[in-house]
Design a protein around this motif. Structure first.
Motif, PDB file in Angstrom:
ATOM      1  N   GLN A  31       0.788  -1.253   0.032  1.00 34.21           N
ATOM      2  CA  GLN A  31       0.035  -0.036   0.031  1.00 34.21           C
ATOM      3  C   GLN A  31       0.888   1.260   0.031  1.00 34.21           C
ATOM      4  OE1 GLN A  31      -0.992  -2.552   2.542  1.00 34.21           O
ATOM      5  NE2 GLN A  31      -2.279  -3.258   0.839  1.00 34.21           N
ATOM      6  N   SER A  32       1.813   1.258   0.784  1.00 31.65           N
ATOM      7  CA  SER A  32       2.524   2.405   0.930  1.00 31.65           C
ATOM      8  C   SER A  32       3.652   2.774  -0.189  1.00 31.65           C
ATOM      9  CB  SER A  32       3.339   2.488   2.468  1.00 31.65           C
ATOM     10  OG  SER A  32       4.501   1.468   2.412  1.00 31.65           O
ATOM     11  N   ASP A  33       4.163   1.911  -0.738  1.00 33.68           N
ATOM     12  CA  ASP A  33       5.243   2.122  -1.826  1.00 33.68           C
ATOM     13  C   ASP A  33       4.823   0.728  -2.891  1.00 33.68           C
ATOM     14  OD1 ASP A  33       7.391   2.773  -3.214  1.00 33.68           O
ATOM     15  OD2 ASP A  33       8.848   1.832  -2.026  1.00 33.68           O
ATOM     16  N   PRO A  34       3.782   0.912  -3.430  1.00 32.78           N
ATOM     17  CA  PRO A  34       3.430  -0.120  -4.448  1.00 32.78           C
ATOM     18  C   PRO A  34       4.653  -0.553  -5.586  1.00 32.78           C
ATOM     19  CG  PRO A  34       1.845   1.735  -4.579  1.00 32.78           C
ATOM     20  CD  PRO A  34       2.619   1.893  -3.531  1.00 32.78           C
ATOM     21  N   ALA A  35       5.167   0.589  -5.907  1.00 37.76           N
ATOM     22  CA  ALA A  35       6.340   0.152  -6.979  1.00 37.76           C
ATOM     23  C   ALA A  35       7.720   0.107  -6.250  1.00 37.76           C
ATOM     24  CB  ALA A  35       6.343   1.603  -7.963  1.00 37.76           C
ATOM     25  N   ALA A  36       7.728  -0.632  -5.257  1.00 36.08           N
ATOM     26  CA  ALA A  36       8.939  -0.955  -4.271  1.00 36.08           C
ATOM     27  C   ALA A  36      10.038  -1.423  -5.169  1.00 36.08           C
ATOM     28  CB  ALA A  36       8.654  -1.767  -3.261  1.00 36.08           C
ATOM     29  N   ARG A  37      11.348  -0.836  -4.767  1.00 37.20           N
ATOM     30  CA  ARG A  37      12.580  -1.464  -5.449  1.00 37.20           C
ATOM     31  C   ARG A  37      13.244  -1.803  -4.288  1.00 37.20           C
ATOM     32  NH1 ARG A  37      14.642   1.867 -10.606  1.00 37.20           N
ATOM     33  NH2 ARG A  37      12.495   1.825 -11.682  1.00 37.20           N
TER      34      ARG A  37
END
Ligand code: AMP
Length: 430
Positions: free
Chosen positions: A101-107
């Protein structure tokens, strides 16, 4: 009484000694730097996960799940497994920690030990280390291209030699079933030449026949239909998009239409970094797109793409990572027992000021002590004997030029001054 026997390490498990581990550190540091530039943050994951995580993510029919996992029942009967790979753990954490939710495009990138009960051989161990990176929440060709560009930049940064990037597309939910059926038909037509494992794979997971290691199977499968010919329009466009971006950035790669990844959840982009001169275990790393994995693990329909590099094999193709080890700047040599205390005090002051300092025990001749300092490849030796303690001036011997110097070295100077004068003697500019 017989002397107690020594206890060997477990088969396939090995020690990484300081010389090798120094090179690994350089590889890990470079990963942090290069991956950081691409916006990746490090995730530290547990090595132990619930067995069902791997059963569900890798697929029941993969070699890993069928026969290579270190699994056991915990005292409360929970089925646990030492992770054989980290992507499943990354996805679990992404869902569990709320990143979805907080950083859907997480790397995210990770490093650490993995465990597979494979047959040990050169470059293949039962505990091995990986450095890997994952991009979640992106299904555009740019995400794949950027990840591959990062991988290539990283390999260059660590001085990897003779590696080759191979690329393929293994299709998606639309076109893979078509391809799978074509492979099955091909397999049935060549049944008598295929090994027993491939007979089983034929029905359950025919793609796996493509990476069978049995020579006769390899010969047959070399003539099998390739995925690239069965790609649907969307997969074809995705592959073309990735290739155009790679070519724009001058990334060299070869298309390998037979490249499939061992794991079920891969779709579209699949790639491998192959090292020349590594023998049978020639894959330095590999990865690809896994758009169905997050949903398979109970999350939303989030795509992903990632890779993992094997640190042992990376160290083989990048033998110069970390450079030559430096010996200590100085080794302190106490000639008499009463020089031991002052020698330690001097070492502490120099170390507090950033110097690498060795210290030898007292009780040997000057000659023996100097030999010890030489063996450590020290640049300077600081000799502390009766005379030096009385005059409060250490004798500094330049071990590369074989000269003694006393004047500059007052034992009563501050640690910073002492460190500076030693650095000046070896010509190191601060
Ligand atoms: P995989 O997760 O199977 O795609 O493996 C990625 C990389 O991890 C490989 O290319 C190897 O460099 C490394 N690797 C996999 N299995 C082993 C092993 N048993 N021993 C050493 N390295 C391995």
């Amino acid at each position: 009484m017989p002397a107690p026997r020594t206890i060997p390490a477990v088969k396939g498990f090995r020690d990484v000694l300081p010389e090798e581990s120094r090179r690994w550190q350089a590889l890990e540091e470079a990963a942090g730097q290069v991956f950081g530039r691409f916006g990746f943050g490090e995730i530290r994951l547990p090595v132990l996960e619930r067995t069902e995580l791997f059963a569900r993510s890798l697929g029941e029919t993969t070699d890993i799940v069928e026969k290579e996992m270190y699994s056991f029942a915990d005292r409360d009967e929970t089925g646990l497994t030492l992770r054989p790979e980290a992507t499943a753990g990354v996805v679990r954490a992404y869902l569990e920690s709320g990143l979805a939710q907080s950083d859907p495009a997480a790397r995210l990138f990770y490093r650490g030990p993995m465990f597979r009960r494979e047959r040990p051989q050169r470059g293949r161990y039962r505990q091995f280390y990986q450095i890997g990176a994952e991009v979640l929440g992106r299904d555009d060709p740019l995400a794949d291209a950027e990840l591959l560009l990062m991988l290539v930049r990283y390999l260059a940064a660590v001085g990897a030699r003779d590696t080759r990037l191979e690329l393929n597309s293994v299709g998606d939910r639309t076109c893979r079933p078509v391809y799978r059926e074509r492979l099955r038909e091909f397999g049935r037509a060549h049944l008598e030449g295929l090994c027993a494992d491939c007979h089983r794979r034929l029905e359950r997971n025919p793609l796996r026949m493509l990476d069978c290691k049995v020579e006769s199977c390899r010969e047959i499968m070399a003539r099998a239909p390739v995925a690239a010919e069965s790609l649907c329009e969307a997969c074809r466009a995705h592959l073309d998009g990735v290739r155009a971006l790679l070519e724009q950035e001058g990334v060299t790669y070869t298309m390998n239409v037979r490249l499939v990844r061992g794991l079920d959840y891969y779709c579209r982009t699949a790639f491998e970094v192959v090292g020349a001169g590594l023998g049978a275990q020639n894959a330095v790393g590999g990865g690809g797109r896994y758009d169905g994995l997050v949903a398979a693990l109970g999350g939303p329909d989030v795509p992903g793409v990632g890779f993992a590099l094997g640190l042992e094999r990376l160290a083989m193709v990048a033998p110069d990572a970390g450079g030559e080890p430096d010996g200590p700047t100085a080794v302190i040599l106490p000639l008499e027992p009463q020089a031991v205390g002052p020698a330690l005090a001097l070492a502490t002051r120099l170390r507090d000021n950033g110097l690498v300092v060795g210290l030898e025990p007292a009780g040997r001749s000057l000659k023996a002590l100097l030999r010890a300092a030489d063996r450590r490849r020290a640049r300077l030796a600081v000799i502390l004997g009766e005379e030096e303690l009385r005059t409060r001036r250490g004798t500094v011997r330049d071990l590369t030029r074989h000269e003694d110097r006393r004047e500059a070295f007052s034992l009563d100077a501050s640690g910073a001054e002492l460190a500076r004068s030693l650095r000046t003697m070896i010509g190191a500019v601060e």
